[in-house]
Design a protein around this motif. Structure first.
Motif, short mmCIF file in Angstrom:
data_model
loop_
_atom_site.label_atom_id
_atom_site.label_comp_id
_atom_site.label_asym_id
_atom_site.label_seq_id
_atom_site.Cartn_x
_atom_site.Cartn_y
_atom_site.Cartn_z
N CYS A 177 9.12 6.21 1.28
CA CYS A 177 7.99 6.42 2.20
C CYS A 177 8.52 6.80 3.57
CB CYS A 177 7.15 5.15 2.31
SG CYS A 177 6.40 4.59 0.78
N ARG A 209 3.46 -2.88 -0.63
CA ARG A 209 2.99 -1.57 -1.07
C ARG A 209 2.16 -1.75 -2.34
NH1 ARG A 209 6.34 4.00 -2.57
NH2 ARG A 209 4.46 5.25 -2.97
N GLY A 211 -0.24 0.85 -4.63
CA GLY A 211 -0.83 2.17 -4.81
C GLY A 211 -0.51 3.07 -3.62
N PRO A 212 -1.52 3.72 -3.05
CA PRO A 212 -1.28 4.65 -1.94
C PRO A 212 -1.23 3.98 -0.58
CG PRO A 212 -3.58 4.73 -2.53
CD PRO A 212 -2.92 3.77 -3.51
N TRP A 213 -1.28 2.64 -0.53
CA TRP A 213 -1.37 1.94 0.75
C TRP A 213 -0.20 1.01 0.99
CZ3 TRP A 213 -4.67 4.46 3.44
CH2 TRP A 213 -5.79 5.04 2.83
N PRO A 268 -1.23 4.46 5.27
CA PRO A 268 -0.97 5.21 4.03
C PRO A 268 0.50 5.06 3.67
CG PRO A 268 -2.12 6.57 5.65
CD PRO A 268 -1.65 5.34 6.37
N GLY A 270 2.22 7.24 1.99
CA GLY A 270 2.90 8.53 1.98
C GLY A 270 2.04 9.60 2.58
N ARG A 272 0.61 12.15 1.21
CA ARG A 272 -0.56 12.50 0.43
C ARG A 272 -1.73 11.59 0.77
NH1 ARG A 272 -0.95 12.79 -6.22
NH2 ARG A 272 -3.13 13.46 -6.32
N ALA A 273 -1.45 10.28 0.89
CA ALA A 273 -2.51 9.35 1.24
C ALA A 273 -3.00 9.61 2.65
CB ALA A 273 -2.00 7.91 1.12
N THR A 278 -8.88 6.89 2.59
CA THR A 278 -10.06 6.30 2.00
C THR A 278 -11.00 5.85 3.11
OG1 THR A 278 -8.80 5.54 0.10
CG2 THR A 278 -10.90 4.41 0.53
#
Length: 296
Positions: A177, A209, A211-213, A268, A270, A272-273, A278
């Motif tokens: 990350c 960490r 998922g995406p968070w 986030p 990464g 992408r997030a 969200t």
């Protein structure tokens, strides 16, 4: 007392509204809210009319989240009386905390169809695992993503801010990350500095960490809740939590069972997030979680 799958040693917390578990064969009067740990799961059991126990249950569930268990269970098997609307709303509002606290899945055991239906219709209820039986709730929790967590104790001294930054930077690189090293080290530095200035107790830093968070948190043993204050533009300090708010998707405070608090922020994990945040994480929480502003 029923054990959960994969359970270990059972421990208990005692507060004014909680009971003490002295062992499987102990007999005590049933208290309105009973919180205990089974392995990596925090269990909060309710007994009595929902309107009478919802507030204490909500506080206990927040304290459970602050302890960062792998999973949490809220057992409503002992709830009696009609599904009081205010009680349902207060109890279900913990779902907003789960939404903004990635990494701890929370399940609700609710045998009564009327109460289960009322809870399922509340905002953010999709972030809870609600079912009529314990085994179904446990099965649902097992399907939720589990976090990877790194923790470290720190003393309330100046060098701790640098130690926290180094820990977060290394962990971000280990998790691939690297895009978040700058924001994450800024956030943890401000959280630790704020705790040293305003709490003055031993600290515990955690980075999770899920998922995406990515969740960053600093725990201290001071009950003083951060309060908003005006920023003096002539001063260099006083902007710490404003910086945290500026770079975080969500942030706030959770109470702890020992009278302290956990100040947390979510980023986030990464790039992408970060490009597809969200929107739920930007929403104001409706429970007792507080959002400190403009503290140094």
């Amino acid at each position: 007392m029923e054990r959960l799958e994969g359970s270990g040693k059972l421990t208990s917390h005692q507060r004014a509204h909680l009971t003490v578990a002295d062992g499987p064969g102990a007999h005590h009067p049933v208290a309105p809210v009973h919180r205990h740990r089974v392995g990596g799961t925090e269990v909060v059991s309710l007994h009595g009319r929902l309107g009478d126990v919802a507030e204490a249950a909500h506080e206990s569930l927040l304290e459970s989240l602050a302890d960062e268990p792998a999973t949490g269970l809220c057992d409503l098997s002992g709830v009696t009386g009609p599904p009081d609307a205010a009680g349902v709303e207060q109890l279900a509002s913990v779902a907003a905390e789960v939404r903004q606290w990635p990494g701890t899945a929370l399940g609700v055991i609710c045998p009564r169809p009327d109460l289960r239906g009322s809870l399922s219709r509340q905002p953010d209820s999709e972030h809870l695992v609600i079912a009529d039986r314990r085994r179904r709730v446990i099965a649902g929790l097992a399907r939720r993503p589990r976090p990877t967590v790194v923790r470290a104790p720190l003393p309330p001294v100046a060098r701790s801010a640098r130690a926290a930054r180094d820990l977060v930077a290394r962990t971000c690189l280990d998790w691939e990350c690297s895009a978040q090293v700058g924001a994450a080290t800024l956030v943890i530095s401000e959280l630790v500095t704020n705790a040293m200035l305003h709490a003055g107790t031993d600290l515990s830093v955690s980075l999770a960490r899920c998922g995406p968070w990515m969740r960053l948190a600093v725990r201290d043993a001071n009950s003083r809740t951060p309060q908003p204050q005006l920023v003096d533009t002539s001063q260099v300090s006083g902007r710490g939590m404003l910086l945290v708010a500026a770079v975080s998707e969500a942030w706030g405070v959770l109470p702890t069972s020992d009278g302290g608090k956990v100040v947390w922020a979510v980023l986030p994990a990464g790039a992408r997030a970060a490009q597809h945040p969200t929107t739920a994480l930007h929403q104001q929480v409706r429970s007792t979680t507080r959002r400190p502003q403009a503290l140094g």
